[in-house]
Design a protein around this motif. Structure first.
Motif, PDB file in Angstrom:
ATOM      1  N   VAL A   1       0.842  -1.195   0.000  1.00 21.99           N
ATOM      2  CA  VAL A   1       0.000   0.000   0.000  1.00 21.99           C
ATOM      3  C   VAL A   1       0.878   1.246   0.000  1.00 21.99           C
ATOM      4  O   VAL A   1       1.895   1.309   0.705  1.00 21.99           O
ATOM      5  CB  VAL A   1      -0.920   0.012   1.233  1.00 21.99           C
ATOM      6  CG1 VAL A   1      -1.687   1.312   1.314  1.00 21.99           C
ATOM      7  CG2 VAL A   1      -1.873  -1.171   1.192  1.00 21.99           C
TER       8      VAL A   1
ATOM      9  N   ALA B   1      -4.581   6.638  -1.732  1.00 23.82           N
ATOM     10  CA  ALA B   1      -4.050   5.338  -1.347  1.00 23.82           C
ATOM     11  C   ALA B   1      -4.163   4.382  -2.525  1.00 23.82           C
ATOM     12  O   ALA B   1      -5.185   4.345  -3.213  1.00 23.82           O
ATOM     13  CB  ALA B   1      -4.819   4.784  -0.152  1.00 23.82           C
TER      14      ALA B   1
ATOM     15  N   ILE C   1      -5.871  -3.129  -1.257  1.00 21.54           N
ATOM     16  CA  ILE C   1      -6.694  -2.594  -0.178  1.00 21.54           C
ATOM     17  C   ILE C   1      -7.972  -3.396  -0.100  1.00 21.54           C
ATOM     18  O   ILE C   1      -8.779  -3.376  -1.024  1.00 21.54           O
ATOM     19  CB  ILE C   1      -7.012  -1.102  -0.405  1.00 21.54           C
ATOM     20  CG1 ILE C   1      -5.715  -0.289  -0.456  1.00 21.54           C
ATOM     21  CG2 ILE C   1      -7.925  -0.582   0.696  1.00 21.54           C
ATOM     22  CD1 ILE C   1      -5.910   1.153  -0.863  1.00 21.54           C
TER      23      ILE C   1
ATOM     24  N   ARG D   1     -11.025  -0.099   4.332  1.00 23.67           N
ATOM     25  CA  ARG D   1     -10.418   1.124   4.845  1.00 23.67           C
ATOM     26  C   ARG D   1     -11.250   1.621   6.006  1.00 23.67           C
ATOM     27  O   ARG D   1     -12.464   1.388   6.074  1.00 23.67           O
ATOM     28  CB  ARG D   1     -10.323   2.163   3.740  1.00 23.67           C
ATOM     29  CG  ARG D   1     -11.627   2.363   3.012  1.00 23.67           C
ATOM     30  CD  ARG D   1     -11.427   3.001   1.652  1.00 23.67           C
ATOM     31  NE  ARG D   1     -12.679   3.143   0.953  1.00 23.67           N
ATOM     32  CZ  ARG D   1     -13.295   2.173   0.301  1.00 23.67           C
ATOM     33  NH1 ARG D   1     -12.762   0.976   0.279  1.00 23.67           N
ATOM     34  NH2 ARG D   1     -14.431   2.393  -0.322  1.00 23.67           N
TER      35      ARG D   1
ATOM     36  N   ASN E   1     -10.369   6.080  -2.733  1.00 29.43           N
ATOM     37  CA  ASN E   1      -9.424   5.897  -1.628  1.00 29.43           C
ATOM     38  C   ASN E   1      -8.588   7.163  -1.397  1.00 29.43           C
ATOM     39  O   ASN E   1      -7.371   7.100  -1.206  1.00 29.43           O
ATOM     40  CB  ASN E   1      -8.494   4.704  -1.887  1.00 29.43           C
ATOM     41  CG  ASN E   1      -9.215   3.381  -1.808  1.00 29.43           C
ATOM     42  OD1 ASN E   1     -10.103   3.198  -0.982  1.00 29.43           O
ATOM     43  ND2 ASN E   1      -8.859   2.454  -2.679  1.00 29.43           N
TER      44      ASN E   1
ATOM     45  N   GLY F   1      -5.068  -4.947   4.111  1.00 36.26           N
ATOM     46  CA  GLY F   1      -4.662  -5.404   2.792  1.00 36.26           C
ATOM     47  C   GLY F   1      -5.480  -6.582   2.294  1.00 36.26           C
ATOM     48  O   GLY F   1      -5.659  -6.774   1.090  1.00 36.26           O
TER      49      GLY F   1
ATOM     50  N   TYR G   1      -1.087   3.448   7.675  1.00 34.06           N
ATOM     51  CA  TYR G   1      -0.090   3.815   6.685  1.00 34.06           C
ATOM     52  C   TYR G   1       0.069   5.330   6.662  1.00 34.06           C
ATOM     53  O   TYR G   1      -0.899   6.061   6.924  1.00 34.06           O
ATOM     54  CB  TYR G   1      -0.504   3.319   5.293  1.00 34.06           C
ATOM     55  CG  TYR G   1      -0.522   1.821   5.171  1.00 34.06           C
ATOM     56  CD1 TYR G   1      -1.667   1.097   5.488  1.00 34.06           C
ATOM     57  CD2 TYR G   1       0.597   1.118   4.734  1.00 34.06           C
ATOM     58  CE1 TYR G   1      -1.695  -0.289   5.388  1.00 34.06           C
ATOM     59  CE2 TYR G   1       0.585  -0.260   4.627  1.00 34.06           C
ATOM     60  CZ  TYR G   1      -0.572  -0.952   4.961  1.00 34.06           C
ATOM     61  OH  TYR G   1      -0.593  -2.319   4.854  1.00 34.06           O
TER      62      TYR G   1
END
Length: 121
Positions: A2, A24, A28, A31, A76, A101, A110
């Motif tokens: 990511v 991002a 993924i 989130r 994202n 992930g 992150y």
């Protein structure tokens, strides 16, 4: 893997505006909260704003009424609209995102690489 990529920083005069973006990318699965922090020279990193997956927001007192955080879940991406900027807003701004992930992975926070915002008086 990511990655968070920020854009939109720069030099602006006091009273001006800037809009930061953070996208991002990578694997993924899901989130959660996304946000922005900043670190001025010689100071600790401080939380500026965050937004939950459902759109609830929270701001540092120093930016309330001037900054607005928003997100586009389909992309994202998280944004930070900064208005009425002051010299004390000068800092490196970092975005962060809590992401999974895969279904087997825990949520991990992150961070982006940072983008410089400089406000001249």
């Amino acid at each position: 893997q990511v990655q968070l990529v920020e854009s939109g920083g720069g030099l602006v005069q006091a009273g001006g505006s800037l809009r930061l973006s953070c996208a991002a990318s990578g694997s993924i699965f899901s989130r959660n909260a996304m946000g922005w922090s900043r670190q001025a020279p010689g100071k600790q990193r401080e939380l500026v704003a965050f937004i939950t997956i459902s759109g609830n927001t929270n701001y540092a007192d120093s930016v309330k009424g001037r900054f607005t955080i928003s997100r586009d879940n389909a992309k994202n991406t998280v944004y930070l609209q900064m208005n009425s900027l002051k010299p004390e807003d000068t800092a490196v701004y970092y975005c962060n995102a809590d992401l999974r992930g895969s279904i087997k992975d825990p949520s991990i926070r992150y961070w982006g690489q940072g983008t410089q915002v400089t406000v001249s008086s």
